[in-house]
Design a protein around this motif. Structure first.
Motif, PDB file in Angstrom:
ATOM      1  N   HIS A  96      61.547 -18.348 -44.463  1.00 53.81           N
ATOM      2  CA  HIS A  96      62.398 -17.174 -44.314  1.00 53.81           C
ATOM      3  C   HIS A  96      63.408 -17.150 -45.462  1.00 53.81           C
ATOM      4  CE1 HIS A  96      61.139 -15.785 -40.326  1.00 53.81           C
ATOM      5  NE2 HIS A  96      61.026 -17.057 -39.986  1.00 53.81           N
ATOM      6  N   ARG A 118      61.763  -8.241 -47.145  1.00 50.32           N
ATOM      7  CA  ARG A 118      61.620  -8.388 -45.688  1.00 50.32           C
ATOM      8  C   ARG A 118      61.195  -7.072 -45.019  1.00 50.32           C
ATOM      9  NH1 ARG A 118      63.150 -11.870 -41.807  1.00 50.32           N
ATOM     10  NH2 ARG A 118      64.195 -13.211 -43.321  1.00 50.32           N
ATOM     11  N   GLU A 122      57.918  -6.616 -42.656  1.00 50.98           N
ATOM     12  CA  GLU A 122      58.105  -6.320 -41.232  1.00 50.98           C
ATOM     13  C   GLU A 122      57.494  -4.981 -40.853  1.00 50.98           C
ATOM     14  OE1 GLU A 122      62.295  -6.817 -40.566  1.00 50.98           O
ATOM     15  OE2 GLU A 122      62.087  -8.990 -40.227  1.00 50.98           O
ATOM     16  N   LEU A 125      53.828  -5.753 -40.587  1.00 53.42           N
ATOM     17  CA  LEU A 125      53.604  -6.575 -39.395  1.00 53.42           C
ATOM     18  C   LEU A 125      53.635  -5.726 -38.130  1.00 53.42           C
ATOM     19  CD1 LEU A 125      53.303  -9.366 -38.066  1.00 53.42           C
ATOM     20  CD2 LEU A 125      55.799  -9.583 -38.151  1.00 53.42           C
ATOM     21  N   ALA A 131      51.627  -8.424 -33.654  1.00 52.10           N
ATOM     22  CA  ALA A 131      52.947  -8.593 -34.268  1.00 52.10           C
ATOM     23  C   ALA A 131      53.765  -9.677 -33.578  1.00 52.10           C
ATOM     24  CB  ALA A 131      53.706  -7.272 -34.251  1.00 52.10           C
ATOM     25  N   LYS A 132      53.762  -9.677 -32.251  1.00 49.83           N
ATOM     26  CA  LYS A 132      54.563 -10.658 -31.518  1.00 49.83           C
ATOM     27  C   LYS A 132      54.032 -12.071 -31.742  1.00 49.83           C
ATOM     28  CE  LYS A 132      56.500 -11.660 -26.953  1.00 49.83           C
ATOM     29  NZ  LYS A 132      56.573 -11.223 -25.530  1.00 49.83           N
ATOM     30  N   GLY A 135      54.846 -13.213 -35.216  1.00 48.03           N
ATOM     31  CA  GLY A 135      56.278 -13.533 -35.267  1.00 48.03           C
ATOM     32  C   GLY A 135      56.556 -14.933 -34.761  1.00 48.03           C
ATOM     33  N   GLN A 136      55.853 -15.328 -33.701  1.00 50.53           N
ATOM     34  CA  GLN A 136      55.983 -16.691 -33.169  1.00 50.53           C
ATOM     35  C   GLN A 136      55.457 -17.711 -34.179  1.00 50.53           C
ATOM     36  OE1 GLN A 136      57.238 -17.748 -30.209  1.00 50.53           O
ATOM     37  NE2 GLN A 136      57.659 -15.769 -29.276  1.00 50.53           N
ATOM     38  N   LEU A 138      55.396 -17.463 -37.346  1.00 53.81           N
ATOM     39  CA  LEU A 138      56.266 -17.555 -38.515  1.00 53.81           C
ATOM     40  C   LEU A 138      57.582 -18.272 -38.224  1.00 53.81           C
ATOM     41  CD1 LEU A 138      55.706 -14.026 -40.088  1.00 53.81           C
ATOM     42  CD2 LEU A 138      54.736 -16.209 -40.809  1.00 53.81           C
ATOM     43  N   ARG A 139      57.678 -18.916 -37.085  1.00 54.58           N
ATOM     44  CA  ARG A 139      58.837 -19.758 -36.816  1.00 54.58           C
ATOM     45  C   ARG A 139      58.671 -21.148 -37.412  1.00 54.58           C
ATOM     46  NH1 ARG A 139      60.504 -18.443 -30.484  1.00 54.58           N
ATOM     47  NH2 ARG A 139      61.034 -16.242 -30.824  1.00 54.58           N
TER      48      ARG A 139
END
Length: 322
Positions: A96, A118, A122, A125, A131-132, A135-136, A138-139
């Motif tokens: 990030h 970004r 996004e 995405l 997408a969700k 997103g997880q 990419l943690r």
């Protein structure tokens, strides 16, 4: 119009300073003359670069703020550690914007890095059905991908990058910039939405990597008061054997050699960023804990294949790293 820059270097510090938007230090760990290449292409919403370095290097810095940063290994000639995770050519790296990172890069490694605005990433995405889940995913800084699928995507991304370089002077530059951005976005998103990609994967940082990174930070926090290996063991409350094994595993050298190399790199950056009339070699060495000038000069020459007196110094009002 795209900003294209193709460079070849004989110093990793100049190389590091030339990577646009990235705030980072490269530390050379293996002995010998450095040879590296850096090809950068910047569009309005994306920065893509391909780099290769002949020496083993540890990179430490902060990712560009407001960005989503990916890196694709092209050649993997040895052990890699990204954010404390052991990785290979089936791994995608992610940071990030504003995130601190440490990356152990083996000799001769080549990678392709893609940094998106970004907002651009996004928006793309949000249009996917996963997408969700992504997103997880990419943690974490290392994402394992299906090997064959990744190999195909890697070839297409490299081909798109090469085509964009060849098309730099053509009239429809804006269309080609957008095409490059969309190709990179599509390939990365398709990889992460692939059913064979585990959306729940978690790869924690290893204890050995944690020990090495902690020692690295402690040894550079007060450059002129460098703790010994025994003092580092006491600070971390681990045995000397544990520290030795950690460095062997992660850096392929001893803690003494690694920490000395990092400090020698610190001296080199100091010399290159200050005019000779403002700071002597001896004073620069002392700033990094080297007080025996003849021993220091020999160690410096052994690592960088040149004496400190041969290192290019900054001009008055300038910097050799600029």
């Amino acid at each position: 119009m795209k900003n294209l820059n193709i460079s070849h270097f004989h110093d990793i510090h100049v190389h590091a300073a030339t990577v646009q938007e990235w705030s980072q230090d490269y530390n050379q760990l293996t002995a010998g003359s450095a040879e590296s290449s850096l090809i950068q292409l910047t569009t309005p919403r994306c920065h893509v670069f391909r780099e290769q370095i002949n020496q083993r290097v540890v990179q430490h810095g902060v990712a560009p703020r407001g960005k989503m940063c990916f890196a694709v290994p092209i050649t993997v000639p040895g052990t890699i550690r990204m954010q404390g995770r052991e990785v290979d050519d089936s791994s995608l790296f992610f940071l990030h914007g504003g995130e601190e990172f440490m990356f152990h890069m083996p000799m001769g490694m080549e990678l392709l890095a893609i940094t998106f605005e970004r907002e651009l990433f996004e928006q793309a995405l949000a249009q996917t059905a996963s997408a969700k889940e992504i997103g997880q995913l990419l943690r974490q800084p290392v994402i394992r991908l299906p090997t064959q699928r990744y190999a195909g995507a890697r070839r297409r991304m490299l081909a798109a990058f090469s085509q964009a370089l060849l098309s730099e002077e053509l009239d429809n530059a804006q269309d080609r910039e957008m095409a490059l951005e969309q190709t990179m976005l599509a390939e990365l998103l398709q990889l992460m939405t692939d059913p064979a990609c585990d959306k729940h994967q978690r790869a924690p940082s290893s204890t050995r990597s944690y020990i090495v990174e902690k020692c690295h930070r402690l040894a550079t926090a007060q450059s002129n008061n460098v703790p010994s290996v025994d003092e580092l063991c006491q600070r971390l409350q681990v045995s000397r054997r544990t520290v030795q094994n950690s460095f062997r595993s992660v850096t392929e050298t001893t803690p003494v050699n690694y920490l000395r190399s990092v400090r020698l790199n610190g001296v080199r950056r100091t010399l290159m960023s200050t005019p000779a009339t403002h700071l002597s070699i001896g004073d620069a060495a002392a700033q990094w804990g080297f007080f025996h000038l003849s021993h220091f000069a020999a160690e410096y020459q052994a690592l960088f294949a040149e004496l400190p007196s041969q290192t290019t110094r900054a001009a008055i009002g300038g910097c050799a790293l600029a």
